[in-house]
Design a protein around this motif. Structure first.
Motif, short mmCIF file in Angstrom:
data_model
loop_
_atom_site.label_atom_id
_atom_site.label_comp_id
_atom_site.label_asym_id
_atom_site.label_seq_id
_atom_site.Cartn_x
_atom_site.Cartn_y
_atom_site.Cartn_z
N ALA A 190 -6.48 -39.73 -26.08
CA ALA A 190 -5.44 -40.31 -25.53
C ALA A 190 -5.94 -41.32 -24.45
O ALA A 190 -5.16 -42.23 -24.14
N GLY A 191 -7.13 -41.05 -23.89
CA GLY A 191 -7.81 -41.79 -22.93
C GLY A 191 -7.84 -41.48 -21.62
O GLY A 191 -8.13 -42.31 -20.64
N GLY A 192 -7.42 -40.40 -21.48
CA GLY A 192 -7.10 -39.66 -20.02
C GLY A 192 -8.45 -39.34 -19.62
O GLY A 192 -9.51 -39.01 -20.39
N ARG A 193 -8.66 -39.45 -18.23
CA ARG A 193 -10.03 -38.89 -17.87
C ARG A 193 -9.99 -37.86 -16.71
O ARG A 193 -11.11 -37.35 -16.05
N LEU A 194 -8.90 -37.17 -16.46
CA LEU A 194 -8.54 -36.11 -15.62
C LEU A 194 -7.94 -35.15 -16.21
O LEU A 194 -6.91 -35.08 -16.90
N ILE A 195 -8.46 -33.81 -15.89
CA ILE A 195 -7.88 -32.55 -16.48
C ILE A 195 -7.46 -31.49 -15.13
O ILE A 195 -8.33 -31.16 -14.37
N VAL A 196 -6.37 -31.42 -15.03
CA VAL A 196 -5.78 -30.54 -14.02
C VAL A 196 -4.95 -29.46 -14.72
O VAL A 196 -4.29 -29.54 -15.74
N SER A 197 -5.37 -28.19 -14.19
CA SER A 197 -4.76 -26.82 -14.69
C SER A 197 -4.30 -25.99 -13.85
O SER A 197 -4.33 -26.15 -12.44
N PRO A 198 -3.17 -25.27 -13.82
CA PRO A 198 -2.71 -24.20 -13.09
C PRO A 198 -3.52 -23.17 -12.68
O PRO A 198 -3.37 -22.11 -11.81
N ASP A 199 -4.78 -22.72 -13.64
CA ASP A 199 -5.27 -21.60 -13.62
C ASP A 199 -6.94 -22.06 -13.62
O ASP A 199 -7.23 -23.12 -13.94
N CYS A 200 -7.65 -20.90 -13.59
CA CYS A 200 -9.19 -20.97 -13.62
C CYS A 200 -9.71 -20.52 -14.80
O CYS A 200 -9.99 -19.45 -15.10
N ASN A 201 -9.80 -21.33 -16.11
CA ASN A 201 -10.17 -21.08 -17.21
C ASN A 201 -11.66 -21.71 -17.51
O ASN A 201 -11.47 -22.74 -17.63
N ARG A 202 -12.62 -20.85 -17.58
CA ARG A 202 -13.93 -21.43 -17.88
C ARG A 202 -14.22 -22.14 -19.03
O ARG A 202 -14.66 -23.21 -19.21
N ASP A 203 -13.66 -21.84 -20.10
CA ASP A 203 -13.63 -22.61 -21.44
C ASP A 203 -12.86 -23.87 -21.25
O ASP A 203 -13.50 -24.91 -21.73
N VAL A 204 -11.88 -23.95 -20.63
CA VAL A 204 -11.15 -25.37 -20.41
C VAL A 204 -12.20 -26.28 -19.53
O VAL A 204 -12.47 -27.49 -19.62
N ILE A 205 -12.72 -25.65 -18.36
CA ILE A 205 -13.54 -26.44 -17.55
C ILE A 205 -14.83 -27.06 -18.14
O ILE A 205 -15.00 -28.00 -18.04
N GLN A 206 -15.38 -25.98 -18.89
CA GLN A 206 -16.47 -26.56 -19.80
C GLN A 206 -16.34 -27.44 -20.70
O GLN A 206 -17.14 -28.44 -21.03
#
Length: 202
Positions: free
Chosen positions: A75-91
């Motif tokens: 979609a063109g987004g450049r920022l990912i913010v999460s409520p949790d600490c998920n290693r897979d999502v971060i990587q």
């Protein structure tokens, strides 16, 4: 000055995305997240990124899965913010070339997020940890690490958070609610920017 204020536009409707985004940018807020539990969030992110991607950092909040990271990037987004600490999502966020700000609440989570490649930390919920908790964690975190307080931060307490070592803020309902008028959103943004500048300007 690049202000570390992330506007959290939970509940944003795509039809209002551009007018709200313009009001925020005009006020000096140039980091915008659309939580993925909003109506048609990827549509809003796409509209904001196309219109303002060269002026502001646009992305998503409440990102819980690797699949959602891919959709935000598409979609063109450049920022990912999460409520949790998920290693897979971060990587996966870093693999896609995006910025990662996972939600953390303990020193263990802070360091797990940083080891996974996070660009910064989202202290959430900030109201439970408070400035005292942040101050204690700041003593052991890398000094260059960007730490955002989310939940419980507003213009009235920026100074206390700043004194504790916070880098910036994610602001939701104190800035935006779906039923607010554009004038109210613009006013809220101006108040937050003035309070931020009063505390963070050297």
């Amino acid at each position: 000055m690049t202000r570390s204020i992330v506007a959290i536009l939970r509940g944003l409707d795509p039809e209002n995305a551009l007018s709200v985004g313009q009001a925020l940018i005009d006020a000096g807020i140039k980091k915008i997240e659309v939580p993925l539990n909003s109506p048609e969030p990827f549509d809003s992110i796409s509209r904001l990124a196309k219109a303002f991607g060269d002026q502001a950092l646009i992305g998503a909040g409440t990102v819980l899965t690797v699949e959602d990271v891919a959709k935000v990037a598409q979609a063109g987004g450049r920022l990912i913010v999460s409520p949790d600490c998920n290693r897979d999502v971060i990587q996966s966020t870093k693999a896609a070339g995006l910025l990662s700000y996972p939600g953390v609440m303990t020193p263990t989570e802070c360091f797990a997020a940083l080891h996974a490649g996070a660009d910064g930390l989202k202290i959430f919920p900030g109201s439970l940890i408070g400035p005292d908790g942040v101050k204690a964690m700041r003593a052991v975190l890398p000094p260059e690490c960007e730490v955002l307080a989310v939940g419980g931060a507003d213009a009235s307490n920026f100074a206390a958070w700043h004194a504790a070592g916070i880098s910036g803020f994610g602001i939701g309902s104190a800035l935006f609610k779906p039923d607010m008028s554009l004038d109210t959103i613009a006013h809220n943004a101006a108040v937050l920017v003035a309070a931020y500048d009063a505390v963070f300007t050297p």
